[in-house]
Every structure is written in C-alpha cells, then in structure tokens.
Design an enzyme around this catalytic site. Structure first.
Site, PDB file in Angstrom:
ATOM      1  N   TRP A  10       0.817  -1.220   0.000  1.00 49.27           N
ATOM      2  CA  TRP A  10       0.000   0.000   0.000  1.00 49.27           C
ATOM      3  C   TRP A  10       0.854   1.275   0.000  1.00 49.27           C
ATOM      4  CZ3 TRP A  10      -4.381  -1.111   4.179  1.00 49.27           C
ATOM      5  CH2 TRP A  10      -5.288  -2.036   3.646  1.00 49.27           C
ATOM      6  N   LYS A  11       2.149   1.130   0.203  1.00 51.16           N
ATOM      7  CA  LYS A  11       3.055   2.292   0.309  1.00 51.16           C
ATOM      8  C   LYS A  11       2.499   3.275   1.347  1.00 51.16           C
ATOM      9  CE  LYS A  11       4.729   1.287  -4.267  1.00 51.16           C
ATOM     10  NZ  LYS A  11       5.265   1.734  -5.535  1.00 51.16           N
ATOM     11  N   HIS A  92      12.987  -2.213  -0.997  1.00 50.30           N
ATOM     12  CA  HIS A  92      12.177  -1.618  -2.064  1.00 50.30           C
ATOM     13  C   HIS A  92      12.913  -0.401  -2.636  1.00 50.30           C
ATOM     14  CE1 HIS A  92       8.985   0.407  -4.209  1.00 50.30           C
ATOM     15  NE2 HIS A  92       8.346  -0.747  -4.206  1.00 50.30           N
ATOM     16  N   GLU A 170      11.809  -5.941  -9.432  1.00 49.16           N
ATOM     17  CA  GLU A 170      11.046  -4.719  -9.666  1.00 49.16           C
ATOM     18  C   GLU A 170      11.910  -3.687 -10.392  1.00 49.16           C
ATOM     19  OE1 GLU A 170       7.444  -4.334  -6.912  1.00 49.16           O
ATOM     20  OE2 GLU A 170       9.096  -3.210  -6.063  1.00 49.16           O
ATOM     21  N   SER A 220       3.763  -1.864 -12.153  1.00 49.12           N
ATOM     22  CA  SER A 220       2.572  -1.597 -12.982  1.00 49.12           C
ATOM     23  C   SER A 220       1.750  -2.834 -13.315  1.00 49.12           C
ATOM     24  CB  SER A 220       2.978  -0.896 -14.286  1.00 49.12           C
ATOM     25  OG  SER A 220       3.657   0.290 -14.006  1.00 49.12           O
ATOM     26  N   GLY A 241       1.678  -2.484  -6.355  1.00 48.31           N
ATOM     27  CA  GLY A 241       1.544  -1.184  -5.683  1.00 48.31           C
ATOM     28  C   GLY A 241       0.146  -0.627  -5.905  1.00 48.31           C
TER      29      GLY A 241
END
Ligand code: PGA
Length: 266
Positions: A10-11, A92, A170, A220, A241
């Site tokens: 969820w950042k 990340h 990523e 994405s 994300g």
C-alpha cells in the site's frame, strides 16, 4: 505447481484508519481461496489493526536491523512479529531512493527479519531500461546491478535461511508513479530476469535451493497484464503497488491467478 503470491504494497496509503480498515476488509473478503497466497503490507501505524487470516496475510513495508533499543523512529522485526506480521518487504527501490537503504543495510535488515521468522520479500531491480546498446542495437542484456543487489542482500544468509526468502524483481522504470502510460516490460523481459535471478541464486546456493525460492515480478501490474506475467514470465507471483489500493482491481488480479493455478493443477 508451487503456490502463487499476490502481495499488495500500500506504500504511504490510505491516509485514514477508516479507509485502511475498509480496504483490508474488502480484500480479505474477496481474496482467492486456494492456490494463491494473498498478502497486504500496510503502513506501520495500521499494522496493529489487522490480523493474518487463512485468506489474507499481514506484512510490513520495511523494518530496522536491531530488535529493540534507542533507535528513534525505528520499527524492529521483533515488534512486527509480536503484532502478527508474517512478511516484510526489504530493499524496495523507494526505500533505497528516499530513505537511504544500501545493500549493506538491506543485508542487516534481511538477517534481522529472518531471525524473528518473518519472511523477507527482497526487492531488487535496475533503475533504467537497458534495451539498446551503445550502437542502438536491441539487447537482452540484464543490468549487473541486479546481481550486486541479490548478492549484497544475501551475504551470510545460510542455505536453510534462504528458503524463507522471496525475491521480487522490480525494475524501477516500470513502477507506476501515479502516471498513466508508463513503460512496462514484456512477459519475455520478465522471464529473462527471473532466469537471471534464479541462476544467481543457484550459483550462490544450489540449483535445488534456487528452485525453491519464489521469484515475483513488480511494476505496474494490474488485472489486464497479471495473467500474461504469471503464464509466461517464469514467476510465482506479483508485488503490486497502485492496483492493491483498489479492492475490485486486486480481486480481479487474484481471480486470474486462481484460475491459472486451478488449470495448472488439473
Ligand atoms: P506499482 O508498484 O504496482 O504501483 O507499479 C509496485 C511496487 O512498487 O511494489
């Protein structure tokens, strides 16, 4: 057929407890029932609001490398474990870019997380797309930074411990930043990267161990492309994300993955 992972990051969203609770509830209610392990990693302040269940597991987005002590603002693996977390994202690219994470710190965090029996989701990936060489010819060459990041993070991690690690490829250039029309890799690109990462793991440990480590793709992903990545990208799941902030979009992703898992099993 191994279990697939659908992991939502969820950042720094959502901004209220009410929204966080409602999003978690909707995701939990509609998560795949078999073949897919769904995990959500909310911001730290919301961690204590949620508990892992059979359909949805709790993760965190980062941790510190000490377990307790005078580290203002830090959140340790011990705290996360005691709050019921099972997973933690480490390394990340946004932590590397905005919070000063280096391969050395990431290695310490990963080892600290393993000590408390949290499953680290190690994120690695190059910053820029290397599709063309200096003469403009097409190249499938992968950035050596991926190897540096994998090796750096796993320094001193034993064969027994590494089986609990999940690696997420990523590429930074593919991560959505709220913009539309960003570039995303093809499933073929993801396949090349997953083979590359598995080869690095096989060299560090053994082929048998490398086969057991789940490799995910992130950048994405959404309900229109997840199926292709899973089918053709040589991966065991996705780190999501933006699409994890919409319960309906995340549900569709899970449904595609479950259908794929079901057909593979039958
Ligand atoms: P995105 O983010 O799905 O919004 O591109 C992926 C990630 O950063 O983990």
């Amino acid at each position: 057929m191994k279990e697939l992972y659908l992991i939502g990051n969820w950042k720094m969203n959502p901004t209220s407890e009410r929204e966080a609770k409602s999003l978690w509830k909707d995701i939990e209610r509609t998560a795949p029932k078999r073949g897919v392990r769904t995990v959500v990693c909310p911001p730290f302040p919301y961690i204590s609001l949620f508990k892992s269940s059979s359909s949805l597991a709790l993760g965190a987005q980062d941790c510190f490398w000490e377990q307790d002590g005078p580290y203002t603002g830090g959140v340790s693996p011990a705290i996360l474990k005691n709050l019921g977390c099972e997973y933690v994202i480490i390394g990340h690219s946004e932590r590397r870019e905005y919070f000063g994470d280096t391969d050395i710190n990431i290695n310490k965090k990963l080892i600290a997380a393993l000590k408390k029996k949290l499953r680290p989701i190690l994120a690695v990936g190059e910053k820029t797309r290397k599709t063309f060489d200096s003469r403009g010819a097409h190249t499938n060459e992968l950035d050596p930074i991926i190897e540096e990041q994998v090796k750096g993070a796993l320094l001193g991690v034993s064969s027994a411990q590494v089986k609990n690690v999940i690696v997420a490829y990523e590429p930074v250039w593919a991560i959505s930043k709220g913009k539309r029309n960003h570039i995303i890799p093809s499933a073929q690109d993801v396949l090349m990267a997953s083979i590359y990462i598995r080869t690095i793991l096989a060299r560090l440990y053994s082929r048998a161990i490398a086969e057991q480590i789940p490799i995910l793709y992130g950048g994405s992903t959404n309900s229109s492309n997840v199926e292709e990545f899973i089918k053709e990208g040589g991966i065991e799941g996705v780190l999501v994300g933006s699409a994890s902030l919409s319960a309906s979009e995340f549900r569709r992703m899970g449904a595609h993955m479950q259908t794929y898992a079901d057909t593979e099993r039958s």
